[in-house]
Enzyme design. Structure first.
Site, short mmCIF file in Angstrom:
data_model
loop_
_atom_site.label_atom_id
_atom_site.label_comp_id
_atom_site.label_asym_id
_atom_site.label_seq_id
_atom_site.Cartn_x
_atom_site.Cartn_y
_atom_site.Cartn_z
N ASP A 1 0.77 -1.37 -0.02
CA ASP A 1 -0.06 -0.06 0.02
C ASP A 1 0.80 1.22 0.09
O ASP A 1 2.11 1.20 0.04
CB ASP A 1 -0.99 -0.05 1.37
CG ASP A 1 -2.34 0.52 0.65
OD1 ASP A 1 -2.30 1.64 0.28
OD2 ASP A 1 -3.29 -0.29 1.10
N HIS A 2 0.30 2.25 0.05
CA HIS A 2 0.88 3.64 0.04
C HIS A 2 1.91 3.83 1.04
O HIS A 2 1.85 3.49 2.07
CB HIS A 2 -0.18 4.84 -0.03
CG HIS A 2 -0.88 4.70 1.48
ND1 HIS A 2 -0.41 5.61 2.45
CD2 HIS A 2 -1.95 4.33 1.99
CE1 HIS A 2 -0.89 5.52 3.68
NE2 HIS A 2 -1.95 4.68 3.21
N ASP A 3 3.04 4.51 0.45
CA ASP A 3 4.07 4.88 1.54
C ASP A 3 4.94 3.71 2.07
O ASP A 3 5.60 3.80 2.86
CB ASP A 3 3.86 6.00 2.52
CG ASP A 3 3.20 7.05 1.96
OD1 ASP A 3 3.89 7.73 1.12
OD2 ASP A 3 1.91 7.36 2.14
#
Length: 211
Positions: A136-138
């Site tokens: 997922d993000h980051d």
């Protein structure tokens, strides 16, 4: 675009995944560089181009992109030897994967079918993102991370070099999984995992050591 030469040592799953992903992406593998006898049993009709000596051959390296499809520590060592000799290491992304335009994928990494890599994720070199896992993000994945099929990493997870995330595992957001750590199949990780530690279960706990 140069053809891909795939380095393999054993008749394991990784080479077949690479071959399939390359074919799906319209960039088929030209042949094998064989560095182990077990590769003779690999289920493929690809020609054997030669042995490990090709990875020191300047003409061969200039004519091919190399992908080291070996699942152990030799993957990084051989890939970096190729780079040191002026060669190039391929990155393989299956067209059925979804990779954000703001994500980065390192050289020598394979992203299999059904994988999702979200915005601003950073995936290192020589990683394996297997079928339908999500990053997922980051997220920040160091070199050599192996994420098994169906594992899910929530936002902001950091994974250290050489860590393994087992099939169907779930990692809570903004945690760190240490270098060379192992997360067992189906584990639910709610706390940081130190370097070199194996965790299992729901919630995940360090595996008991035998005395």
């Amino acid at each position: 675009m140069k053809p891909i030469a795939m380095v393999t040592a054993r008749a394991e799953t990784l080479p077949r995944i690479i071959i399939d992903a390359c074919a799906a992406a319209g960039r088929p593998v030209a042949g094998l560089v064989q560095v182990g006898d077990e590769a003779d049993r690999l289920k493929t009709h690809l020609p054997v181009l030669g042995g490990q000596e090709l990875l020191s051959d300047a003409a061969f390296l200039s004519a091919h992109d190399i992908f080291v499809a070996i699942g152990d520590g030799r993957r990084k060592a051989l890939s970096e030897a190729v780079l040191a000799r002026g060669g190039t290491v391929a990155t393989v992304i299956h067209p059925a994967a979804t990779v954000s335009a703001s994500a980065t994928i390192g050289a020598g990494t394979v992203v299999s079918a059904g994988v999702v890599v979200q915005m601003d994720a950073q995936v290192g070199r020589y990683c394996s993102l297997n079928t339908a896992c999500t990053v997922d993000h980051d997220n920040v994945l160091a070199d050599g991370v192996n994420i098994a099929p169906g594992a899910h990493l929530a936002g902001g997870v950091q994974v250290g070099e050489g860590a393994f995330i087992g099939i169907g595992a779930t990692i809570k957001g903004w945690l760190r999984i240490g270098a060379r750590a192992t997360v067992g199949a189906g584990a639910v990780v709610l706390k940081e995992v130190p370097d070199g530690v194996t965790v299992v279960g729901n919630p995940a706990r360090p595996m008991a050591t035998k005395t």
